[in-house]
Design a protein around this motif. Structure first.
Motif, PDB file in Angstrom:
ATOM      1  N   LYS A 263       0.831  -1.214   0.000  1.00 50.39           N
ATOM      2  CA  LYS A 263       0.000   0.000   0.000  1.00 50.39           C
ATOM      3  C   LYS A 263       0.864   1.262   0.000  1.00 50.39           C
ATOM      4  N   SER A 264       1.854   1.295   0.896  1.00 46.54           N
ATOM      5  CA  SER A 264       2.684   2.499   0.990  1.00 46.54           C
ATOM      6  C   SER A 264       3.536   2.652  -0.263  1.00 46.54           C
ATOM      7  N   THR A 265       4.005   1.529  -0.810  1.00 45.56           N
ATOM      8  CA  THR A 265       4.802   1.592  -2.041  1.00 45.56           C
ATOM      9  C   THR A 265       3.977   2.214  -3.160  1.00 45.56           C
TER      10      THR A 265
ATOM     11  N   GLU B  49       4.366  -2.204   8.996  1.00 45.75           N
ATOM     12  CA  GLU B  49       5.358  -1.135   8.897  1.00 45.75           C
ATOM     13  C   GLU B  49       4.672   0.222   9.095  1.00 45.75           C
ATOM     14  N   THR B  50       3.491   0.373   8.488  1.00 47.19           N
ATOM     15  CA  THR B  50       2.772   1.644   8.609  1.00 47.19           C
ATOM     16  C   THR B  50       1.757   1.562   9.745  1.00 47.19           C
ATOM     17  N   LEU B  51       1.829   2.500  10.663  1.00 44.36           N
ATOM     18  CA  LEU B  51       0.768   2.577  11.677  1.00 44.36           C
ATOM     19  C   LEU B  51       0.020   3.904  11.598  1.00 44.36           C
TER      20      LEU B  51
ATOM     21  N   THR C  33      -4.786   8.602   0.605  1.00 43.47           N
ATOM     22  CA  THR C  33      -4.288   8.339   1.963  1.00 43.47           C
ATOM     23  C   THR C  33      -3.905   6.873   2.105  1.00 43.47           C
ATOM     24  N   ASP C  34      -2.889   6.684   2.925  1.00 39.09           N
ATOM     25  CA  ASP C  34      -2.385   5.325   3.195  1.00 39.09           C
ATOM     26  C   ASP C  34      -2.485   5.138   4.697  1.00 39.09           C
ATOM     27  N   THR C  35      -2.894   3.967   5.116  1.00 39.25           N
ATOM     28  CA  THR C  35      -3.076   3.795   6.563  1.00 39.25           C
ATOM     29  C   THR C  35      -2.596   2.425   7.029  1.00 39.25           C
TER      30      THR C  35
HETATM   31 MG   LIG Z   1       2.583   0.618   4.673  1.00 40.19          MG
END
Ligand SMILES: [Mg+2]
Ligand SMILES: Nc1nc2c(ncn2[C@@H]2O[C@H](COP(=O)(O)OP(=O)(O)OP(=O)(O)O)[C@@H](O)[C@H]2O)c(=O)[nH]1
Length: 554
Positions: free
Chosen positions: A380-382, A400-402, A420-422
């Motif tokens: 998702k973040s990538t 990894e993402t909080l 948005t990324d969550t």
């Molecule tokens: Mg992430």
């Protein structure tokens, strides 16, 4: 047994053995004679100081070692007592006895052969070994006549204890990680359980743990106290000794009583998947909001486990990541934990108020929001990074993402949306976490469209999809329009990707291959147009003020 025999047994208690002897000749003789007379095995539990601590009487075949009084191990590797037992047929130590040596971590296990006249014959001695490549847990010394036995018990056991301590310490240093055994017990098939353990292993590794062994038990009904049946539990202890593991991680949720009972019999630290995930979240939270949410989740998990047992606290702190909520906060009683929960909830509410104001401002600007959701580690973040040229932290590990990040995405026709990324989802996410992360997840409510990212190369993408959909439904977010996209398609064959896309009516992309992203961006633009009319809403606000590009600030 006759009264005089009972009296003789009683007298065995008062005897002492010179510290360098396994057993003195006089005491050995008293045991063998009485053993022959009553036709049963006699076992003496002898301390390192030479005191007879316990006398056990069994059948002709064996003793019930479950009666063996458990002296706490503490930080020692060996129990500090040896067991000397009569064998009426002078037979060597059996497999079961050698297992008991390991289960009880005895200093030594000695069998004393008895001849027809009740005199000591041979002595058979076994001891534990440090973890070794052959995975041998014990060694049997050469048997020989009892009277010729020259083993210096004290120096032998001291040296052995040193070796064992060194063995397990060097193991820990070598790996630099907490050594774990993963356990799953359920009525599900072996394959399902194994695939779940793979995910658990991923969690353990990402929490700096090493997985040494896995144990799977399929049971129609799990054992209420230990989850595992007693045979399997023994297997676990043996595996721990063989491999040098020091932590058991259960895939199933354990009640506080089960954690207590299992760690009592195995004398190992025990945690479950929930606690592991909480530990991971604790080590990854960076923002104040993230930290508050994680601490809140940890405290809510701890609270029902505080019922009078101090061990629950120490065990929590000793979790794999070692990031418990902190002893100073926890060493106090339930009331202080509740006070802290109240304080954190108020803090979170004030963060949420600010966020609410920010969101209201954003909504007034009428910029559509696309929220990326999906299973943890799906990419998702990538995807956010490549689409918006950003640098949100990306790592090949779960959770990894909080914290939520918002970035602008400019469509080719110069129109903009907020992407948005969550935090990622996972099956059976601890309820303490979903509750505590409510304010982060609340942001998803503002989304005009959810972009559900799935790892096409995952072993079970369908299961991941349904886990995510389940969580969205629990959060009442399932009414927001959703687009499914399979990421990491560079890792699967085009045919596999095509099958998945057809089955789920989704797009296939690889965040590593920008060409594949263009059709996705077009579909997003189109979908938003379908939902909101042909960009009319946005065209009224063409001169949007510049939005900062940092997390949360959009
Ligand atoms: Mg992430
Ligand atoms: N091969 C391949 N790897 C990818 C792709 N997209 C992401 N990855 C890798 O997958 C791993 C996880 O990526 P992230 O972007 O951190 O995943 P995430 O969904 O944000 O994960 P969480 O924040 O932990 O929920 C990283 O090692 C990425 O480099 C892709 O399209 N192909």
């Amino acid at each position: 047994m006759k009264a005089n025999q009972l009296a003789q047994l009683e007298r065995l208690y008062r005897r002492r053995v010179p510290v360098e002897k396994v057993i003195s000749p006089e005491l050995a003789r008293s045991c063998t004679e009485l053993s022959r007379e009553i036709g049963r095995r006699i076992g003496l539990v002898i301390t390192r100081r030479g005191a007879v601590d316990q006398v056990l009487v069994g059948s002709i075949r064996g003793l019930h070692l479950s009666d063996l009084k458990k002296v706490r191990l503490g930080s020692r590797f060996l129990r500090g007592v040896r067991l000397v037992q009569t064998h009426l047929s002078n037979e060597p130590l059996s497999r079961e006895e050698l297992t008991e040596l390991a289960l009880h971590r005895l200093d030594l296990f000695a069998a004393l052969g008895v001849d027809d006249h009740g005199l000591p014959l041979d002595i058979h001695v076994a001891h534990l070994l440090p973890p070794n490549p052959q995975k041998q847990i014990y060694e049997i010394l050469p048997s020989g006549s009892f009277h010729a036995c020259e083993l210096d018990c004290r120096s032998f056991v001291e040296a052995l204890e040193g070796e064992l301590a060194k063995g397990s310490a060097s193991h820990a240093v070598e790996t630099g990680r907490v050594s774990t055994i993963l356990i799953s017990v359920s009525n599900k098939g072996r394959e399902v359980q194994e695939s779940r353990l793979e995910e658990l292993a991923e969690l353990v590794r990402s929490a700096q743990g090493a997985v040494l062994e896995t144990v799977v038990q399929r049971a129609q009904e799990v054992h209420p106290k230990y989850l595992l049946g007693s045979g399997k539990l023994k297997e676990v202890v043996i595996k721990a000794l063989q491999s040098g593991a020091d932590l058991l991680v259960f895939d199933q949720t354990l009640t506080p009583a089960q954690v207590q009972a299992i760690s009592e019999v195995t004398e190992m630290k025990v945690i479950d998947r929930t606690q592991l995930i909480l530990d991971i979240f604790a080590s990854r939270a960076h923002s104040r909001e993230g930290k508050v949410q994680v601490e809140l989740a940890q405290l809510k998990y701890v609270l029902p486990r505080l019922s009078g047992r101090h061990t629950a606290l120490s065990r929590l702190r000793g979790g794999i990541g070692g990031r418990g909520p902190g002893e100073t906060k926890l060493e106090s009683d339930r009331r202080r934990v509740r006070d802290r929960i109240g304080h954190l909830e108020r803090e979170l509410a004030s963060v949420a108020r600010h966020q609410g104001q920010r969101r209201a401002r954003r909504l007034r600007k009428d910029v559509p929001i696309i929220s990326i959701v999906g299973y943890t580690n799906a990419g998702k973040s990538t995807l956010l990074n490549v689409l918006t040229n950003s640098r949100v932290s990306v790592k090949d590990r779960p959770f990894e993402t909080l914290d939520t990040s918002s970035r602008r995405l400019r469509f080719p026709a110069e129109r903009e949306v907020i992407l948005t990324d969550t935090v990622g989802f996972m099956r059976d996410l601890p309820k303490e976490l979903t509750v505590a992360f409510r304010s982060t997840l609340e942001e998803l409510r503002d989304a005009d469209l959810l972009l559900h990212v799935v790892d096409a190369s995952a072993k079970d993408p369908e299961e991941q999809i349904s886990a995510v959909e389940g969580i969205l439904a629990d959060l009442n977010l399932d009414r927001i329009p959703c687009m499914l996209v399979f990421n990491k398609c560079d890792r699967v064959s085009p045919a596999e990707a095509a099958i998945l896309c057809r089955r789920f009516g989704a797009a296939a992309v690889s965040s590593f291959q920008p060409d594949t992203l263009r059709p996705l961006v077009r579909s997003l633009e189109q979908r938003l147009a379908e939902l909101h009319g042909p960009w009319a809403r946005w065209e009224t606000a063409p001169h949007m003020p510049e939005m900062p590009l940092t997390a949360h600030k959009a």
